[in-house]
Design a protein around this motif. Structure first.
Motif, mmCIF file in Angstrom:
data_model
loop_
_atom_site.group_PDB
_atom_site.id
_atom_site.type_symbol
_atom_site.label_atom_id
_atom_site.label_comp_id
_atom_site.label_asym_id
_atom_site.label_seq_id
_atom_site.Cartn_x
_atom_site.Cartn_y
_atom_site.Cartn_z
ATOM 1 N N ARG A 102 35.943 38.901 25.134
ATOM 2 C CA ARG A 102 36.464 37.528 25.037
ATOM 3 C C ARG A 102 35.407 36.518 25.480
ATOM 4 O O ARG A 102 35.215 35.483 24.829
ATOM 5 C CB ARG A 102 37.722 37.378 25.893
ATOM 6 C CG ARG A 102 38.954 38.064 25.337
ATOM 7 C CD ARG A 102 40.207 37.646 26.080
ATOM 8 N NE ARG A 102 40.260 38.144 27.443
ATOM 9 C CZ ARG A 102 40.473 37.410 28.522
ATOM 10 N NH1 ARG A 102 40.653 36.098 28.407
ATOM 11 N NH2 ARG A 102 40.535 37.950 29.726
ATOM 12 N N LEU A 103 34.735 36.809 26.579
ATOM 13 C CA LEU A 103 33.675 35.932 27.071
ATOM 14 C C LEU A 103 32.535 35.827 26.059
ATOM 15 O O LEU A 103 32.009 34.737 25.801
ATOM 16 C CB LEU A 103 33.145 36.465 28.404
ATOM 17 C CG LEU A 103 34.076 36.363 29.600
ATOM 18 C CD1 LEU A 103 33.674 37.357 30.684
ATOM 19 C CD2 LEU A 103 34.074 34.948 30.163
ATOM 20 N N LEU A 104 32.156 36.952 25.500
ATOM 21 C CA LEU A 104 31.064 36.971 24.535
ATOM 22 C C LEU A 104 31.434 36.200 23.275
ATOM 23 O O LEU A 104 30.631 35.404 22.753
ATOM 24 C CB LEU A 104 30.707 38.419 24.193
ATOM 25 C CG LEU A 104 29.582 38.622 23.180
ATOM 26 C CD1 LEU A 104 28.276 37.991 23.659
ATOM 27 C CD2 LEU A 104 29.381 40.115 22.911
ATOM 28 N N ASN A 105 32.635 36.393 22.783
ATOM 29 C CA ASN A 105 33.056 35.706 21.563
ATOM 30 C C ASN A 105 33.148 34.199 21.771
ATOM 31 O O ASN A 105 32.782 33.411 20.876
ATOM 32 C CB ASN A 105 34.391 36.266 21.081
ATOM 33 C CG ASN A 105 34.268 37.672 20.538
ATOM 34 O OD1 ASN A 105 33.199 38.078 20.092
ATOM 35 N ND2 ASN A 105 35.344 38.440 20.589
ATOM 36 N N TRP A 106 33.628 33.766 22.948
ATOM 37 C CA TRP A 106 33.690 32.326 23.214
ATOM 38 C C TRP A 106 32.287 31.739 23.279
ATOM 39 O O TRP A 106 32.031 30.647 22.742
ATOM 40 C CB TRP A 106 34.441 32.047 24.513
ATOM 41 C CG TRP A 106 34.786 30.590 24.660
ATOM 42 C CD1 TRP A 106 35.953 29.986 24.296
ATOM 43 C CD2 TRP A 106 33.930 29.552 25.155
ATOM 44 N NE1 TRP A 106 35.887 28.632 24.539
ATOM 45 C CE2 TRP A 106 34.654 28.335 25.072
ATOM 46 C CE3 TRP A 106 32.638 29.524 25.669
ATOM 47 C CZ2 TRP A 106 34.117 27.111 25.473
ATOM 48 C CZ3 TRP A 106 32.093 28.299 26.074
ATOM 49 C CH2 TRP A 106 32.829 27.114 25.974
ATOM 50 N N THR A 107 31.391 32.457 23.905
ATOM 51 C CA THR A 107 30.003 32.007 23.994
ATOM 52 C C THR A 107 29.390 31.878 22.605
ATOM 53 O O THR A 107 28.737 30.879 22.287
ATOM 54 C CB THR A 107 29.182 32.988 24.851
ATOM 55 O OG1 THR A 107 29.760 33.075 26.159
ATOM 56 C CG2 THR A 107 27.732 32.547 24.957
ATOM 57 N N ARG A 108 29.593 32.882 21.780
ATOM 58 C CA ARG A 108 29.058 32.866 20.423
ATOM 59 C C ARG A 108 29.590 31.663 19.634
ATOM 60 O O ARG A 108 28.829 30.920 19.010
ATOM 61 C CB ARG A 108 29.428 34.158 19.693
ATOM 62 C CG ARG A 108 29.051 34.155 18.199
ATOM 63 C CD ARG A 108 29.529 35.398 17.487
ATOM 64 N NE ARG A 108 28.730 36.557 17.849
ATOM 65 C CZ ARG A 108 29.173 37.589 18.573
ATOM 66 N NH1 ARG A 108 30.434 37.602 19.016
ATOM 67 N NH2 ARG A 108 28.381 38.603 18.856
ATOM 68 N N THR A 109 30.892 31.447 19.707
ATOM 69 C CA THR A 109 31.527 30.406 18.902
ATOM 70 C C THR A 109 31.192 29.001 19.384
ATOM 71 O O THR A 109 30.873 28.108 18.580
ATOM 72 C CB THR A 109 33.051 30.593 18.911
ATOM 73 O OG1 THR A 109 33.369 31.896 18.405
ATOM 74 C CG2 THR A 109 33.746 29.540 18.062
ATOM 75 N N ASN A 110 31.223 28.784 20.695
ATOM 76 C CA ASN A 110 31.160 27.426 21.221
ATOM 77 C C ASN A 110 29.804 27.008 21.765
ATOM 78 O O ASN A 110 29.445 25.826 21.688
ATOM 79 C CB ASN A 110 32.216 27.263 22.321
ATOM 80 C CG ASN A 110 33.615 27.409 21.779
ATOM 81 O OD1 ASN A 110 34.173 26.484 21.212
ATOM 82 N ND2 ASN A 110 34.199 28.594 21.951
ATOM 83 N N LEU A 111 29.048 27.928 22.328
ATOM 84 C CA LEU A 111 27.739 27.576 22.870
ATOM 85 C C LEU A 111 26.605 27.869 21.897
ATOM 86 O O LEU A 111 25.516 27.296 22.026
ATOM 87 C CB LEU A 111 27.484 28.322 24.192
ATOM 88 C CG LEU A 111 28.484 28.075 25.322
ATOM 89 C CD1 LEU A 111 28.017 28.764 26.596
ATOM 90 C CD2 LEU A 111 28.711 26.587 25.558
ATOM 91 N N ALA A 112 26.856 28.747 20.945
ATOM 92 C CA ALA A 112 25.810 29.110 19.996
ATOM 93 C C ALA A 112 26.183 28.801 18.550
ATOM 94 O O ALA A 112 25.498 29.245 17.621
ATOM 95 C CB ALA A 112 25.470 30.597 20.127
#
Length: 387
Positions: free
Chosen positions: A86-96
């Motif tokens: 979940r943390l990785l997917n949020w990072t991918r979507t919103n920060l990258a």
């Protein structure tokens, strides 16, 4: 750029120190096995259902790449793959911006939150190299521990991008990590941050990505830390100018809320690492000051050793592994007593993001929930002591 945030968080935490110490005697430290209560509390309090780590103490309700990177690490230590993803997917979507795959990867923006118009999104597109290092590390270790090559490939790609976009070379020293790709080299001055260079992380990247600059960066980082801590105290920031390390022209020689992590990282390094003992020895000022006063100072001068204030409870969390590595039983005992107060629930006192992060790093380490081997690889208790 993150120093002002850390200062604000730490000041708020300092004000609560006296009150929460009263509950220290009634709180017990967890063991290395079983449910990690501190981690579960962190997830419940700071991690949204979609995987966003929120710093509620900030007006923008911000999320930083730092928060995401630390959350990923704690999820790995806890063997919590669902939260990790979940943390990785949020990072991918919103920060990258959904560009976070081995073949299409951009460095994540360091700051995301509420904008002036009330909408949410990226507040600062620059990346933070320490967070990027930790994310790369988390991915590489996840790939190894959970036997999933997709994590490994993404971690390798991120490490390569860091080496390309967030590194510089200091003549006579070697490769050095810039705090970010933009804004840290100007007019012959290169600004640097000692807390961005955890030895175990650098060792692991060297082990997993042997063709990168990571082994040499570990040597450069030691020279940097030793040179900028002449009194045994790390500064929050320093600089490189005219062929030498100098006091940071923006923030001076103060060591406080950023620098406290330098002692934490040094304490967590494997004793088998050839740089572990000399790195600790270069930071001996903090141990001496705690022995003298009974508490860590909130702020120190890295150039003359003068100190002021009393550090918040979270400083004890950062220093606990440092005392343990030094074999300082008295310092570690003091740290444990204060950490019991940090973990305790006090009516009317909201937990602070930075406090809780340092608390998880420090208590998780001294309680044996994780360690690093001589190659920097993560050794969580669920793979050893809890089998």
């Amino acid at each position: 750029m993150k120093l002002a945030l850390s200062l604000a968080l730490g000041v708020a935490a300092s004000a609560a120190c006296a009150n929460v110490l009263k509950v220290a005697q009634n709180a017990a430290a967890p063991g290395a096995c079983g449910d990690w209560t501190g981690y579960r509390t962190f997830v419940e309090r700071f991690v949204q259902a979609d995987g966003r780590v929120i710093d509620y103490s900030t007006p923008t309700q911000q999320t930083t790449s730092e928060g995401q990177s630390y959350g990923l690490f704690f999820a790995l230590v806890a063997n919590d793959r669902a939260t990790f993803d979940r943390l990785l997917n949020w990072t991918r979507t919103n920060l990258a911006a959904n560009q976070f795959d081995p073949q299409n990867l951009r460095l994540p923006s360091w700051q995301w939150g509420r904008k002036a118009d009330g909408s949410y999104g990226v507040l600062d597109p620059n990346s933070a190299s320490d967070s990027d290092l930790w994310i790369a590390y988390d991915l590489l270790q996840a790939g190894r521990l959970w036997h999933d090559a997709s994590y490994t490939q993404l971690g390798q790609a991120l490490a390569a991008r860091i080496a390309r976009d967030e590194m510089t070379n200091l003549p006579g020293v070697g490769p050095m990590l810039l705090p970010g790709p933009e804004g840290f080299k100007s007019g012959g001055v290169t600004r640097l941050n000692p807390s961005y260079l955890p030895l175990p992380v650098l060792r692991a990247l060297a082990h997993e990505v042997p063709n990168g600059p990571w082994a040499k960066l570990a040597d450069s980082a030691y020279k940097f830390v030793k040179t900028t801590a002449p009194q045994g105290f790390a500064p929050d920031w320093a600089a490189w100018q005219n062929g030498q390390f100098v006091v940071d022209p923006k923030n001076g020689d103060t060591g406080s809320y950023d620098a406290i992590r330098v002692y934490l990282w040094a304490g967590m390094a494997s004793p088998a690492d050839p740089l572990a003992k000399p790195w600790l020895a270069a930071l001996g000022g903090m141990r001496a000051k705690v022995q003298q006063n009974g508490f860590p100072p909130e702020k120190v001068s890295s150039t003359n050793g003068s100190a002021s204030g009393e550090g918040p409870l979270s400083y004890w969390a950062a220093l606990a592994p440092y005392f343990k590595a030094l074999g300082d039983a008295h310092g570690l005992g003091l740290a444990r007593t204060h950490l019991a107060a940090l973990d305790a629930s006090v009516p009317g006192r909201e937990p602070v993001y930075y406090d809780r992060v340092l608390g998880l790093f420090g208590t998780g380490f001294i309680d044996g929930r994780y360690r690093f081997d001589e190659s920097g690889r993560l050794v969580p208790s669920w793979r050893t002591a809890c089998d």
